[in-house]
Design a protein around this motif. Structure first.
Motif, short mmCIF file in Angstrom:
data_model
loop_
_atom_site.label_atom_id
_atom_site.label_comp_id
_atom_site.label_asym_id
_atom_site.label_seq_id
_atom_site.Cartn_x
_atom_site.Cartn_y
_atom_site.Cartn_z
N PRO A 282 0.78 1.45 -8.27
CA PRO A 282 2.17 1.10 -7.95
C PRO A 282 3.10 1.43 -9.09
N ARG A 283 4.29 1.95 -8.77
CA ARG A 283 5.29 2.15 -9.82
C ARG A 283 5.95 0.81 -10.12
N PRO A 284 6.44 0.67 -11.36
CA PRO A 284 7.01 -0.64 -11.71
C PRO A 284 8.26 -0.96 -10.90
N ARG A 285 8.51 -2.21 -10.70
CA ARG A 285 9.72 -2.68 -10.04
C ARG A 285 10.45 -3.65 -10.96
N LYS A 286 11.77 -3.73 -10.81
CA LYS A 286 12.55 -4.70 -11.57
C LYS A 286 12.09 -6.11 -11.21
N CYS B 211 6.05 10.91 1.43
CA CYS B 211 6.82 10.90 0.19
C CYS B 211 8.26 11.24 0.55
N TRP B 212 9.10 10.26 0.49
CA TRP B 212 10.52 10.46 0.80
C TRP B 212 11.06 11.58 -0.09
N GLN B 213 11.76 12.56 0.49
CA GLN B 213 12.33 13.67 -0.26
C GLN B 213 13.82 13.75 0.03
N GLY B 214 14.62 13.62 -1.03
CA GLY B 214 16.06 13.63 -0.82
C GLY B 214 16.76 14.79 -1.48
N LEU B 215 16.03 15.49 -2.36
CA LEU B 215 16.67 16.51 -3.20
C LEU B 215 16.34 17.90 -2.67
N PHE B 216 17.20 18.42 -1.81
CA PHE B 216 16.95 19.75 -1.22
C PHE B 216 18.29 20.36 -0.84
N ARG C 245 0.81 -1.23 0.00
CA ARG C 245 0.00 0.00 0.00
C ARG C 245 0.83 1.27 0.00
N ARG C 246 2.04 1.19 0.55
CA ARG C 246 2.86 2.41 0.62
C ARG C 246 3.15 2.94 -0.78
N ARG C 247 2.89 4.21 -0.97
CA ARG C 247 3.18 4.88 -2.24
C ARG C 247 3.81 6.21 -1.89
N SER C 248 4.58 6.77 -2.80
CA SER C 248 5.01 8.16 -2.62
C SER C 248 3.85 9.05 -3.03
N ILE C 249 3.27 9.75 -2.06
CA ILE C 249 2.09 10.56 -2.32
C ILE C 249 2.49 12.04 -2.35
N ARG C 250 2.03 12.72 -3.41
CA ARG C 250 2.45 14.12 -3.60
C ARG C 250 1.29 15.09 -3.60
N ALA C 251 0.10 14.63 -3.16
CA ALA C 251 -1.05 15.53 -2.98
C ALA C 251 -1.73 15.16 -1.66
N THR D 223 10.91 22.55 -9.31
CA THR D 223 10.80 21.45 -10.28
C THR D 223 10.80 20.08 -9.57
N ASN D 224 11.09 20.06 -8.28
CA ASN D 224 11.02 18.80 -7.55
C ASN D 224 9.53 18.41 -7.44
N PRO D 225 9.16 17.23 -7.94
CA PRO D 225 7.73 16.88 -7.97
C PRO D 225 7.09 16.80 -6.58
N GLY D 226 7.91 16.69 -5.54
CA GLY D 226 7.34 16.56 -4.19
C GLY D 226 7.23 17.89 -3.46
N ALA D 227 7.75 18.98 -4.04
CA ALA D 227 7.88 20.24 -3.29
C ALA D 227 6.54 20.81 -2.81
C1 LIG Z 1 16.54 8.42 -1.38
C2 LIG Z 1 15.24 8.87 -2.02
C3 LIG Z 1 15.12 10.19 -2.42
C4 LIG Z 1 13.92 10.63 -3.03
N1 LIG Z 1 13.80 11.97 -3.34
C5 LIG Z 1 12.63 12.41 -3.85
C6 LIG Z 1 12.46 13.80 -4.10
O1 LIG Z 1 13.34 14.63 -3.84
N2 LIG Z 1 11.26 14.21 -4.61
C7 LIG Z 1 10.24 13.33 -4.86
O2 LIG Z 1 9.19 13.79 -5.30
N3 LIG Z 1 10.38 12.00 -4.63
C8 LIG Z 1 11.54 11.51 -4.12
N4 LIG Z 1 11.69 10.17 -3.83
C9 LIG Z 1 10.56 9.23 -4.08
C10 LIG Z 1 10.83 8.29 -5.27
O3 LIG Z 1 10.70 9.00 -6.47
C11 LIG Z 1 9.84 7.09 -5.21
O4 LIG Z 1 10.09 6.36 -4.03
C12 LIG Z 1 9.98 6.15 -6.41
O5 LIG Z 1 9.62 6.80 -7.60
C13 LIG Z 1 9.10 4.90 -6.27
O6 LIG Z 1 7.73 5.25 -6.08
P1 LIG Z 1 6.93 4.74 -4.81
O7 LIG Z 1 7.63 5.30 -3.58
O8 LIG Z 1 5.54 5.29 -4.93
O9 LIG Z 1 6.96 3.25 -4.80
C14 LIG Z 1 12.85 9.71 -3.24
C15 LIG Z 1 12.99 8.38 -2.79
C16 LIG Z 1 14.16 7.97 -2.17
C17 LIG Z 1 14.26 6.55 -1.66
#
Ligand SMILES: Cc1cc2nc3c(=O)[nH]c(=O)nc-3n(C[C@H](O)[C@H](O)[C@H](O)COP(=O)(O)O)c2cc1C
Length: 177
Positions: free
Chosen positions: A158-162, A121-126, A9-15, A66-70
């Motif tokens: 779900p986003r695709p996985r290898k 939503c994990w954010q790493g780019l800042f 169920r876990r997804r990166s949610i941006r809204a 431009t960061n999709p999570g901002a």
């Molecule tokens: C280390 C790391 C950094 C990430 N940084 C960003 C980010 O800066 N902005 C963002 O929108 N998503 C970020 N993400 C989320 C990933 O894009 C996302 O986990 C991936 O596309 C898979 O999608 P899911 O989490 O829905 O399964 C990051 C994820 C990780 C693990």
């Protein structure tokens, strides 16, 4: 929720909805993070729970638009900022364990949030320095990641996985799963 259901169920949610989160839920997430494994059990992680509009705006300024999570950082009622003290961990063969320790704790928190119906939503780019300034984080502490935290305002597939055979091996590297 069944454990594998939480995983799927876990997804990166941006809204996000702006509804507040009960303080005991936030404490439950921090407790889940606290139980993560760490190098020599040194627990180098630190968490800052940011809820005020003013501080969330300051944190959001560390992100490129431009960061999709901002934009989620301003929608969600809360941001969890993951910090680590590298002095409470070690480096071995060029591997900084504080990154692993902190990442494991954050994933505990994120999975616990999923279990409670909350989104992340994990954010790493800042720009780390901007977050350090905004939140008064001392120079020796690293800002590793952050996540908006709140109730989701979107459904995501779900986003695709290898495939397993591309990432797992039997016995030796040359033997795909
Ligand atoms: C280390 C790391 C950094 C990430 N940084 C960003 C980010 O800066 N902005 C963002 O929108 N998503 C970020 N993400 C989320 C990933 O894009 C996302 O986990 C991936 O596309 C898979 O999608 P899911 O989490 O829905 O399964 C990051 C994820 C990780 C693990």
């Amino acid at each position: 929720m069944d454990f594998m259901e939480v995983i799927y169920r876990r997804r990166s949610i941006r809204a996000y909805q702006s509804d507040p989160i009960a303080p005991e839920k936030i404490e439950q997430l921090l407790e889940a993070a606290r139980q993560a494994p760490s190098w020599k059990n040194l627990q180098c992680w630190r968490f800052i729970v940011v809820s005020s509009q003013q501080k969330r705006e300051a944190v959001a300024k560390a992100f490129s638009p431009t960061n999709p999570g901002a934009k989620a950082l301003l929608e969600a009622p809360c941001i969890i900022v993951l910090c680590a003290n590298p002095a409470e961990s070690e480096r071995w063969e060029e591997k900084d364990f504080f990154m692993l320790d902190a990442g494991l704790a954050m994933e505990h928190l994120i999975l616990a949030a999923t279990d409670l119906g909350l989104a992340t939503c994990w954010q790493g780019l800042f720009r780390e320095e901007k977050i350090r300034e905004a939140l008064g984080i001392p120079p020796q502490i690293r800002v590793i990641a952050l996540t908006p935290l709140g109730y989701p305002n979107q459904e995501r597939n779900p986003r695709p996985r290898k495939n397993l055979e591309d990432i797992a091996f039997r016995e030796v590297w040359a033997n795909p799963w």
